[in-house]
Write an enzyme that holds these catalytic residues in place. Structure first.
Site, PDB file in Angstrom:
ATOM      1  N   LYS A 233       0.832  -1.192   0.000  1.00  0.00           N
ATOM      2  CA  LYS A 233       0.000   0.000   0.000  1.00  0.00           C
ATOM      3  C   LYS A 233       0.878   1.258   0.000  1.00  0.00           C
ATOM      4  O   LYS A 233       0.667   2.186  -0.775  1.00  0.00           O
ATOM      5  CB  LYS A 233      -0.885  -0.007   1.244  1.00  0.00           C
ATOM      6  CG  LYS A 233      -1.780   1.201   1.375  1.00  0.00           C
ATOM      7  CD  LYS A 233      -2.472   1.257   2.718  1.00  0.00           C
ATOM      8  CE  LYS A 233      -3.216  -0.032   3.013  1.00  0.00           C
ATOM      9  NZ  LYS A 233      -4.102   0.090   4.171  1.00  0.00           N
TER      10      LYS A 233
ATOM     11  N   LYS B  78       3.398  -1.910  11.284  1.00  0.00           N
ATOM     12  CA  LYS B  78       2.082  -1.845  11.932  1.00  0.00           C
ATOM     13  C   LYS B  78       2.282  -2.210  13.390  1.00  0.00           C
ATOM     14  O   LYS B  78       3.270  -2.866  13.736  1.00  0.00           O
ATOM     15  CB  LYS B  78       1.116  -2.844  11.268  1.00  0.00           C
ATOM     16  CG  LYS B  78      -0.347  -2.565  11.534  1.00  0.00           C
ATOM     17  CD  LYS B  78      -0.925  -1.474  10.647  1.00  0.00           C
ATOM     18  CE  LYS B  78      -2.320  -1.072  11.079  1.00  0.00           C
ATOM     19  NZ  LYS B  78      -2.946  -0.151  10.115  1.00  0.00           N
TER      20      LYS B  78
ATOM     21  N   ASP C 262      -5.267   3.757  13.967  1.00  0.00           N
ATOM     22  CA  ASP C 262      -6.023   2.698  13.282  1.00  0.00           C
ATOM     23  C   ASP C 262      -7.225   2.452  14.180  1.00  0.00           C
ATOM     24  O   ASP C 262      -7.598   3.347  14.962  1.00  0.00           O
ATOM     25  CB  ASP C 262      -5.157   1.438  13.105  1.00  0.00           C
ATOM     26  CG  ASP C 262      -5.790   0.399  12.187  1.00  0.00           C
ATOM     27  OD1 ASP C 262      -5.781   0.598  10.961  1.00  0.00           O
ATOM     28  OD2 ASP C 262      -6.328  -0.613  12.680  1.00  0.00           O
TER      29      ASP C 262
HETATM   30  P1  NDP Z   1     -12.314   3.304  14.100  1.00  0.00           P
HETATM   31  O1  NDP Z   1     -11.907   2.696  15.398  1.00  0.00           O
HETATM   32  O2  NDP Z   1     -12.430   4.775  13.999  1.00  0.00           O
HETATM   33  O3  NDP Z   1     -13.714   2.682  13.619  1.00  0.00           O
HETATM   34  C1  NDP Z   1     -13.866   1.322  13.422  1.00  0.00           C
HETATM   35  C2  NDP Z   1     -15.325   1.049  13.109  1.00  0.00           C
HETATM   36  O4  NDP Z   1     -15.477  -0.316  12.764  1.00  0.00           O
HETATM   37  C3  NDP Z   1     -16.222   1.294  14.295  1.00  0.00           C
HETATM   38  O5  NDP Z   1     -17.498   1.642  13.858  1.00  0.00           O
HETATM   39  C4  NDP Z   1     -16.219  -0.070  14.980  1.00  0.00           C
HETATM   40  O6  NDP Z   1     -17.331  -0.309  15.804  1.00  0.00           O
HETATM   41  C5  NDP Z   1     -16.241  -0.991  13.774  1.00  0.00           C
HETATM   42  N1  NDP Z   1     -15.594  -2.259  14.112  1.00  0.00           N
HETATM   43  C6  NDP Z   1     -14.362  -2.434  14.659  1.00  0.00           C
HETATM   44  N2  NDP Z   1     -14.121  -3.734  14.880  1.00  0.00           N
HETATM   45  C7  NDP Z   1     -15.220  -4.383  14.471  1.00  0.00           C
HETATM   46  C8  NDP Z   1     -15.591  -5.736  14.430  1.00  0.00           C
HETATM   47  N3  NDP Z   1     -14.762  -6.699  14.896  1.00  0.00           N
HETATM   48  N4  NDP Z   1     -16.808  -6.051  13.914  1.00  0.00           N
HETATM   49  C9  NDP Z   1     -17.633  -5.093  13.462  1.00  0.00           C
HETATM   50  N5  NDP Z   1     -17.329  -3.776  13.473  1.00  0.00           N
HETATM   51  C10 NDP Z   1     -16.153  -3.443  13.971  1.00  0.00           C
HETATM   52  O7  NDP Z   1     -11.293   2.716  13.024  1.00  0.00           O
HETATM   53  P2  NDP Z   1     -10.952   3.263  11.569  1.00  0.00           P
HETATM   54  O8  NDP Z   1     -12.169   3.850  10.952  1.00  0.00           O
HETATM   55  O9  NDP Z   1      -9.728   4.060  11.673  1.00  0.00           O
HETATM   56  O10 NDP Z   1     -10.561   1.913  10.820  1.00  0.00           O
HETATM   57  C11 NDP Z   1     -11.522   1.099  10.158  1.00  0.00           C
HETATM   58  C12 NDP Z   1     -10.820   0.182   9.166  1.00  0.00           C
HETATM   59  O11 NDP Z   1     -10.102   0.974   8.223  1.00  0.00           O
HETATM   60  C13 NDP Z   1      -9.782  -0.768   9.771  1.00  0.00           C
HETATM   61  O12 NDP Z   1      -9.752  -1.962   9.017  1.00  0.00           O
HETATM   62  C14 NDP Z   1      -8.476  -0.017   9.559  1.00  0.00           C
HETATM   63  O13 NDP Z   1      -7.355  -0.879   9.547  1.00  0.00           O
HETATM   64  C15 NDP Z   1      -8.738   0.581   8.197  1.00  0.00           C
HETATM   65  N6  NDP Z   1      -7.898   1.735   7.863  1.00  0.00           N
HETATM   66  C16 NDP Z   1      -7.890   2.862   8.639  1.00  0.00           C
HETATM   67  C17 NDP Z   1      -7.116   3.948   8.270  1.00  0.00           C
HETATM   68  C18 NDP Z   1      -7.176   5.238   9.005  1.00  0.00           C
HETATM   69  O14 NDP Z   1      -6.565   6.206   8.516  1.00  0.00           O
HETATM   70  N7  NDP Z   1      -7.851   5.338  10.124  1.00  0.00           N
HETATM   71  C19 NDP Z   1      -6.233   3.892   7.094  1.00  0.00           C
HETATM   72  C20 NDP Z   1      -6.400   2.699   6.284  1.00  0.00           C
HETATM   73  C21 NDP Z   1      -7.179   1.666   6.707  1.00  0.00           C
HETATM   74  P3  NDP Z   1     -17.178  -0.154  17.416  1.00  0.00           P
HETATM   75  O15 NDP Z   1     -17.163   1.318  17.665  1.00  0.00           O
HETATM   76  O16 NDP Z   1     -18.350  -0.864  17.952  1.00  0.00           O
HETATM   77  O17 NDP Z   1     -15.880  -0.815  17.776  1.00  0.00           O
END
Ligand code: NDP
Length: 459
Positions: free
Chosen positions: A127, A139, A179
């Site tokens: 990536k 990571k 993350d």
């Molecule tokens: P956040 O913690 O801000 O949000 C995660 C979201 O996904 C929340 O709504 C959470 O719900 C939900 N979630 C987490 N774990 C689970 C699970 N096991 N089952 C169902 N829902 C789940 O994280 P991000 O938005 O930063 O990250 C989301 C994804 O994007 C991840 O895969 C991350 O690796 C990827 N990502 C993030 C980047 C970034 O810049 N932030 C960059 C590139 C990729 P709840 O609140 O209930 O936990």
């Protein structure tokens, strides 16, 4: 995953070689299913590269690239609000530094283990290469669960975590970011502790910082916006746009919120989003202001949405969000949230585009379903690279001691996402898999790292 159909003897031999390396990975990393899955997805795509260019095999690039340069695990002791000592486990994988300092986020979630950190770190190599920025792959994280913890407990934990992590990171060696479970608050506490331990003000040691101490405008929005910019390119290729499309977005965290914001701006109707307990369906279109307040300010559950919007419905459990009919699906929550059955439901309901905001949200079987049903699919390492790309821009601003405007960073982000899309399309076509962005992004990301590793010799 049945991406490549082997025909020539060169391809068959390359496939055999790739299989052997994959078997070694499985043997050497027993039980690490997420890591195996990430390696398999990439290795299968690379078969045409090995068939065409013997230099990578001669230099054992594959054997080296699947082995992290180092994996650090450490104890994280801290004292909770009841005065009880708690112990978590911390991780940092420094996977590959061929093209720049290790770069990749920190995840705080109870599911975190070596397999998850290694899958994320491995993906990050390719990536980061795709972004065109000089950043290697890393990571980290911990099995700490921030949910239900007080502010004081989060601070105590992050300070202890950083006390150990600080020995291994630095602006020119390894630069973590956020993350799942790590947002502005956690980055703030970690930066404070790093500064206290190391003295001076090494702004570039973390990204995703607050704007008052070296953060970049647009970093908060970058992954979600970037995902939508990438998807807009996919739509354009098919003569379409976001305008008037029905979209399902999973999650309601950082990536989801800003994907929703940009897609709405481009005229799409987002009908669903979720958290780890369940999902809301709002046929009138999700009200983003409510989601932002609930999730970013009040840290409440998505379930609360329906008390303010009684025409919306809440459903327990996450899986059925993929049975909602939509034109575009943007999985933005977590790994393996779309399995084969969910992918089939999406297809049956007419989905035309799937682009991944989360890392590895689709299982290998789900990807097969998209590819064999003519769904145009944007894999995570290309589609969600906007976040790390703007992190690299944050590092550049920190080094130059400058701060660019929102518009400047956003314009650079748009250009980067377009380039990633075009490079992936071109690589796929060049290696005989036109229109397959899985193959294209894996190959485009791999080549730059592999060529650099060849240039550096056996290190
Ligand atoms: P956040 O913690 O801000 O949000 C995660 C979201 O996904 C929340 O709504 C959470 O719900 C939900 N979630 C987490 N774990 C689970 C699970 N096991 N089952 C169902 N829902 C789940 O994280 P991000 O938005 O930063 O990250 C989301 C994804 O994007 C991840 O895969 C991350 O690796 C990827 N990502 C993030 C980047 C970034 O810049 N932030 C960059 C590139 C990729 P709840 O609140 O209930 O936990």
């Amino acid at each position: 995953m049945a991406i490549t159909q082997q025909t020539s003897p060169e391809l068959q031999e390359a496939q055999q070689y790739v299989n052997e390396v994959y078997e070694t990975v499985k043997k050497r990393n027993p039980g690490e299913s997420e890591f195996h899955q990430a390696v398999k997805e990439i290795l299968d795509s690379l078969t045409p590269v090995f068939a065409k260019n013997p230099k990578y095999r001669n230099n054992a690039i594959l054997e080296r690239i699947v082995e992290p340069e180092r994996l650090i695990t450490f104890r994280v002791p801290w004292v909770d609000d009841q005065g009880k000592v708690q112990v978590n486990r911390g991780f940092r994988v420094q996977f590959n530094s061929a093209i720049g300092p290790y770069k990749g986020g920190l995840r705080f979630h109870p599911s975190v283990n070596a397999s998850i950190i290694k899958f994320l770190g491995f993906e990050q190599i390719f990536k980061n290469s795709l972004t065109g920025q000089p950043i290697g792959g890393g990571k980290g994280g911990s099995d700490f669960d921030p949910k239900g913890k007080s502010d004081n407990e989060v601070m105590k934990f992050t300070q202890s975590f950083m006390t150990e992590l600080s020995k291994y990171i630095g602006p020119d060696t390894d630069v973590p970011a956020g993350d799942i479970g790590v947002g502005a608050r956690e980055i703030g506490y970690m930066f404070g502790q790093y500064k206290r331990l190391r003295g001076g003000n090494e702004a570039g040691v973390l990204t995703g910082k607050g704007l008052t101490y070296g953060g970049s405008l647009t970093r908060t929005e970058a992954t979600g916006y970037g995902l939508v910019y990438f998807t807009a390119e996919m739509l354009k290729t098919k003569g379409e746009s976001f305008n008037g499309k029905t979209v399902v977005v999973s999650g309601s965290g950082n990536v989801s919120i800003y994907a929703i914001e940009k897609a709405q701006e481009l005229g799409a109707k987002i009908v669903a989003c979720s958290d780890s307990n369940g999902y809301v369906y709002d046929k009138n279109g999700i009200n983003l202001a409510t989601v932002k307040r609930l999730k970013e300010v009040e840290r409440k559950r998505i379930k609360e949405y329906v008390t303010e919007h009684p025409t919306a419905e809440y459903f327990e459990g996450c899986e059925n969000i993929w049975s909602i009919p939509c034109d575009i699906a943007l999985p933005c929550a977590t790994q393996n949230e779309i399995n084969e059955a969910s992918a089939k439901k999406l297809v049956a309901n007419g989905v035309k585009f799937v682009a991944e905001g989360a890392n590895m949200p689709s299982t290998l079987e789900a990807i097969d379903v998209y590819l064999s049903n003519n769904v145009y699919f944007g894999p995570a390492k290309a589609a969600n690279a906007g976040g790390v790309a703007v992190s690299a821009l944050e590092m550049a601003q920190n080094s130059a001691r400058l701060a660019w405007t929102f518009e400047e960073v956003d314009a650079k982000l748009q250009t980067i996402m377009k380039n990633i899309y075009n490079n992936s399309v071109n690589a796929a076509a060049e290696y005989g898999h036109a229109g397959n962005l899985v193959v294209g992004s894996n190959i485009a990301g791999f080549l730059k790292v592999a060529d650099t590793m060849v240039a550096h010799g056996v290190v």
